[in-house]
Scaffold this active site. Structure first.
Site, PDB file in Angstrom:
ATOM      1  N   GLU A 282      64.454  29.838  64.453  1.00  0.00           N
ATOM      2  CA  GLU A 282      64.519  31.212  65.120  1.00  0.00           C
ATOM      3  C   GLU A 282      64.116  31.647  66.216  1.00  0.00           C
ATOM      4  OE1 GLU A 282      66.199  34.713  62.492  1.00  0.00           O
ATOM      5  OE2 GLU A 282      64.015  33.948  61.871  1.00  0.00           O
ATOM      6  N   HIS A 303      68.540   8.400  49.355  1.00  0.00           N
ATOM      7  CA  HIS A 303      69.245   8.044  48.637  1.00  0.00           C
ATOM      8  C   HIS A 303      71.332   8.186  49.743  1.00  0.00           C
ATOM      9  CE1 HIS A 303      67.019   5.117  45.864  1.00  0.00           C
ATOM     10  NE2 HIS A 303      66.482   6.149  46.119  1.00  0.00           N
ATOM     11  N   LYS A 419      75.607  40.138  63.507  1.00  0.00           N
ATOM     12  CA  LYS A 419      75.632  41.269  63.355  1.00  0.00           C
ATOM     13  C   LYS A 419      76.521  42.434  63.326  1.00  0.00           C
ATOM     14  CE  LYS A 419      70.299  41.616  61.550  1.00  0.00           C
ATOM     15  NZ  LYS A 419      69.049  41.870  61.094  1.00  0.00           N
TER      16      LYS A 419
END
Length: 426
Positions: A282, A303, A419
């Protein structure tokens, strides 16, 4: 408290690193110390640790005592981004085992309806309360979560629900502030000069850590020590956070490594890796010019991603985190009670922790032999104090790293973009 090792970076000339970066780091050191960075009004996290926290500590202790008397066993913590990731990281360090948890914490951290339904079902027959964290009270995810869970709390407890809600928000204004004042909910401050990802050890993290029974004040003490260490000198040899930032920048710009993989060998520290990802992602993800931070939990991911890390395209470097006191070698293998049918008697008297350590060493050797640059960060204490130190250390490293790239470490315009579009669609 933190030991930084980088001898597994082939071709690194430390003298060249020192020559190329020291002057830049000196300038950044001065900027941070004298509050001259971009968005300097968001540097409150630096001096916060040295402030007088007596009043906040008293409020937190009083709320813990009150909820003890009410016999609150479960707490729904409603928050997103820095109001979730860092708090979860704290809890996994200070109260990982069920026996260490005074209360059960449930997180509302998204808009997933199934997650809401799951937690509503989990707490419906429990003695519970709410901690809601939002600076403005208008961020959609925590606002919707608070709406639904406040309704459920009042349905269960009536007007007595008022004692079971703590709002952590702007102390002077905002939707959540106004709701708290109107209903006389306990209110703790979110500071206007501290951004979400830099706010983990402010009241939001301190309260929740205290509610599970941790010595939450040690979070601040660890951060205080980190500040004293990191603001004493900008010399590479003396400041490990600055060295880490310089190494990240060097690997990205000079060695053309576009991805950093933060690695832990403890599931307990997965959310620390997520916090690392948020801090750097960020703060630096701007102007099409940044490292891509991600993480893996080994040995699990060996794995699934181990093949790629060993033989895939080398566009990445690894940063391996370890905690010296994370394990106590309690689980030791004994001779088989089944005639060695599992063929593991050669491991007798070794602890599971020792096996994990060997896996770590073997993996570092294998990846380094394949040309993967590796940075090692060893933290001496797996404790509230150790977390506080590491968290402040990461905040400093993040700031320095972003400033080396020419970015503002304290804004997030891309987040605001989504937003705005979301509210427009609604």
């Amino acid at each position: 408290m933190i030991k930084l090792t980088f001898n597994l970076i082939k071709g690194l000339d430390y003298k060249k690193l020192d020559k190329n970066y020291q002057a830049k780091l000196d300038e950044i050191f001065s900027q941070l110390k004298n509050k001259k960075t971009p968005s300097a009004n968001m540097l409150g996290w630096i001096d916060y640790v040295d402030q007088d926290h007596t009043k906040i500590y008293k409020s937190i202790d009083n709320k813990i005592t009150e909820w003890d008397k009410l016999k609150v066993t479960d707490v729904v913590v409603i928050g997103i981004g820095g109001s979730f990731t860092g708090i979860k990281a704290i809890l996994d360090v200070v109260a990982y085992l069920p026996s260490e948890q005074k209360r059960q914490i449930h997180f509302i951290r998204s808009l997933s309806e199934n997650s809401f339904l799951k937690i509503l079902e989990e707490v419906k027959d429990k003695n519970w309360g709410i901690v809601v964290i939002s600076k403005s009270g208008t961020t959609l995810e925590p606002s919707v979560g608070f709406k639904l869970f406040r309704e459920a709390l009042y349905k269960q407890y009536g007007e007595q629900a008022q004692k079971r809600i703590v709002a952590i928000t702007d102390p002077k204004k905002g939707v959540l502030h106004d709701i708290a004042v109107k209903n006389k909910y306990e209110m703790l401050p979110i500071y206007s000069d501290i951004g979400g990802r830099f706010s983990t050890i402010t009241p939001s993290g301190l309260l929740v850590a205290g509610l599970v029974g941790a010595d939450y004040k040690q979070l601040i003490e660890g951060a205080k020590k980190a500040k004293a260490d990191l603001f004493a000198s900008s010399e590479l040899k003396k400041n490990s956070a600055y060295t880490y930032a310089a190494l990240r920048h060097y690997l990205y710009t000079e060695m053309k490594k576009d991805v950093e993989i933060a690695i832990t060998y403890e599931e307990q520290h997965e959310y620390l890796m997520l916090q690392h990802r948020q801090l750097f992602g960020e703060s630096e993800g701007k102007s099409l010019n940044s490292l891509f931070p991600t993480y893996s939990v080994f040995t699990t991911d060996l794995h699934s991603m181990g093949q790629l890390y060993q033989d895939g395209k080398k566009i990445f470097f690894e940063t391996v985190f370890s905690f010296e006191k994370a394990n106590k070698n309690k689980l030791k293998l004994k001779n088989s009670e089944f005639n060695n049918d599992d063929q593991l008697d050669y491991l007798t008297k070794k602890s599971v922790n020792q096996l994990n350590y060997v896996a770590c060493e073997a993996t570092k050797q294998a990846h380094a032999s394949a040309g993967v640059p590796i940075i090692e960060i060893d933290v001496k204490e797996n404790s509230a104090y150790g977390f506080g130190y590491l968290y402040f250390w990461l905040c400093v490293a993040t700031s320095v790293s972003a400033l080396l790239l020419g970015h503002d470490p304290y804004n997030q315009p891309g987040v605001e973009n989504y937003k705005q579009r979301m509210f427009k669609l609604l």
